[in-house]
Design a protein around this motif. Structure first.
Motif, PDB file in Angstrom:
ATOM      1  N   UNK A 166       9.181   4.006   3.467  1.00 20.18           N
ATOM      2  CA  UNK A 166      10.059   4.604   2.465  1.00 20.18           C
ATOM      3  C   UNK A 166       9.273   5.427   1.447  1.00 20.18           C
ATOM      4  N   UNK A 167       9.827   6.579   1.088  1.00 17.08           N
ATOM      5  CA  UNK A 167       9.284   7.403   0.012  1.00 17.08           C
ATOM      6  C   UNK A 167       9.759   6.793  -1.306  1.00 17.08           C
ATOM      7  N   UNK A 168       8.846   6.181  -2.046  1.00 16.50           N
ATOM      8  CA  UNK A 168       9.219   5.539  -3.311  1.00 16.50           C
ATOM      9  C   UNK A 168       8.866   6.397  -4.520  1.00 16.50           C
ATOM     10  N   UNK A 169       7.947   7.327  -4.348  1.00 21.02           N
ATOM     11  CA  UNK A 169       7.592   8.281  -5.406  1.00 21.02           C
ATOM     12  C   UNK A 169       8.019   9.653  -4.905  1.00 21.02           C
ATOM     13  N   UNK A 170       8.738  10.376  -5.764  1.00 22.35           N
ATOM     14  CA  UNK A 170       9.222  11.701  -5.361  1.00 22.35           C
ATOM     15  C   UNK A 170       9.065  12.717  -6.481  1.00 22.35           C
ATOM     16  N   UNK A 171       8.585  13.914  -6.101  1.00 18.97           N
ATOM     17  CA  UNK A 171       8.669  15.087  -6.955  1.00 18.97           C
ATOM     18  C   UNK A 171       7.784  15.153  -8.181  1.00 18.97           C
ATOM     19  N   UNK A 172       6.631  14.481  -8.168  1.00 19.65           N
ATOM     20  CA  UNK A 172       5.734  14.571  -9.328  1.00 19.65           C
ATOM     21  C   UNK A 172       5.018  15.913  -9.352  1.00 19.65           C
ATOM     22  N   UNK A 173       4.831  16.462 -10.559  1.00 19.44           N
ATOM     23  CA  UNK A 173       4.082  17.705 -10.740  1.00 19.44           C
ATOM     24  C   UNK A 173       2.866  17.423 -11.604  1.00 19.44           C
ATOM     25  N   UNK A 209       0.878  -1.171   0.000  1.00 19.10           N
ATOM     26  CA  UNK A 209       0.000   0.000   0.000  1.00 19.10           C
ATOM     27  C   UNK A 209       0.917   1.222   0.000  1.00 19.10           C
ATOM     28  N   UNK A 210       0.684   2.109  -0.969  1.00 19.24           N
ATOM     29  CA  UNK A 210       1.445   3.356  -1.065  1.00 19.24           C
ATOM     30  C   UNK A 210       0.472   4.507  -0.876  1.00 19.24           C
ATOM     31  N   UNK A 211       0.835   5.421   0.000  1.00 19.57           N
ATOM     32  CA  UNK A 211       0.028   6.624   0.208  1.00 19.57           C
ATOM     33  C   UNK A 211       0.679   7.773  -0.533  1.00 19.57           C
ATOM     34  N   UNK A 212      -0.080   8.379  -1.446  1.00 17.98           N
ATOM     35  CA  UNK A 212       0.407   9.526  -2.207  1.00 17.98           C
ATOM     36  C   UNK A 212      -0.143  10.797  -1.567  1.00 17.98           C
ATOM     37  N   UNK A 213       0.735  11.776  -1.405  1.00 18.56           N
ATOM     38  CA  UNK A 213       0.365  13.026  -0.746  1.00 18.56           C
ATOM     39  C   UNK A 213       1.099  14.182  -1.411  1.00 18.56           C
ATOM     40  N   UNK A 214       0.598  15.374  -1.173  1.00 20.36           N
ATOM     41  CA  UNK A 214       1.187  16.590  -1.738  1.00 20.36           C
ATOM     42  C   UNK A 214       1.922  17.317  -0.618  1.00 20.36           C
ATOM     43  N   UNK A 215       3.188  17.666  -0.881  1.00 21.45           N
ATOM     44  CA  UNK A 215       3.977  18.408   0.103  1.00 21.45           C
ATOM     45  C   UNK A 215       3.831  19.906  -0.133  1.00 21.45           C
ATOM     46  N   UNK A 216       4.396  20.686   0.783  1.00 21.92           N
ATOM     47  CA  UNK A 216       4.288  22.141   0.692  1.00 21.92           C
ATOM     48  C   UNK A 216       4.988  22.706  -0.535  1.00 21.92           C
ATOM     49  N   UNK A 217       5.870  21.929  -1.174  1.00 24.87           N
ATOM     50  CA  UNK A 217       6.522  22.400  -2.403  1.00 24.87           C
ATOM     51  C   UNK A 217       5.602  22.266  -3.619  1.00 24.87           C
ATOM     52  N   UNK A 218       4.377  21.742  -3.388  1.00 22.25           N
ATOM     53  CA  UNK A 218       3.401  21.604  -4.468  1.00 22.25           C
ATOM     54  C   UNK A 218       3.568  20.333  -5.280  1.00 22.25           C
ATOM     55  N   UNK A 219       4.537  19.504  -4.910  1.00 20.52           N
ATOM     56  CA  UNK A 219       4.794  18.261  -5.635  1.00 20.52           C
ATOM     57  C   UNK A 219       4.208  17.067  -4.870  1.00 20.52           C
TER      58      UNK A 219
END
Length: 139
Positions: free
Chosen positions: A80-87, A38-48
Motif C-alpha cells: 500500500x502507498x501510505x505516503x503520497x504527494x510530498x514535495x 518497512x516503507x520504501x520512499x521513492x520519487x515519481x515522474x510527477x516530481x513528488x
C-alpha cells in the motif's frame, strides 16, 4: 590543495544526500515503540515523493485497510502507498499526505531528515493536532 578540494566535494555531496528521503525506512510505532514495517520512499515522474509498505514487521489485526476511505479501502496493507504527494521544500518534504492503515485515517504530512532518521509528522489543520514518528534508515 587537492585534499581541500576533495574535502569540499565530499562535504557537498554529503549535504545533498542528507536532505534526501528516498530509500527504505523502518517505521516505529509512536504509541508502542515497536518496529512496525518497512516503507520504501521513492520519487515519481510527477516530481513528488511517495512511500509504500514493502514489509510488515508486526502482523496487523487485519491484512487489509478496512477503515480506509479512499481507493485503498479493503486493499492489502502490504504494498500500500501510505505516503503520497510530498514535495521538497528546502530541507523539508511537505504538501502530501500520510495514511495510517490501522485506523484508515489520512493526515497532512511533513518529513524532515536528521542523519539516518526521518522525523515524520502527520497532522490535521495547522500542525497543532497530530502525531510524530521517527523512522530509521535501513542500511
Amino acid at each position: 590543495m587537492k585534499k581541500i578540494m576533495f574535502a569540499f566535494v565530499a562535504l557537498f555531496f554529503a549535504t545533498l544526500s542528507y536532505a534526501q528521503i528516498e530509500g527504505k525506512w523502518k517505521t516505529i510505532d509512536d504509541e508502542t515503540g515497536q518496529e512496525k514495517s518497512i516503507v520504501e520512499i521513492f520519487k515519481k515522474s510527477d516530481g513528488k515523493y511517495y512511500g509504500k509498505v514493502t514489509q510488515l514487521l508486526i502482523k496487523p489485526t487485519n491484512a487489509n485497510c478496512v477503515d480506509c476511505k479512499d481507493d485503498r479501502k479493503n486493499k492489502p496493507i502490504l504494498g500500500m502507498e501510505v505516503v503520497r504527494g510530498l514535495k521538497k521544500d528546502g530541507n523539508e518534504f511537505t504538501g502530501g499526505t500520510i495514511t495510517d492503515p490501522k485506523t484508515g485515517k489520512t493526515y497532512k504530512c511533513t518529513i524532515t531528515r536528521s542523519g539516518d532518521k526521518l522525523n515524520v509528522r502527520g497532522y490535521i489543520g495547522f500542525s497543532l493536532i497530530g502525531r510524530n514518528q521517527t523512522w530509521h534508515k535501513l542500511k
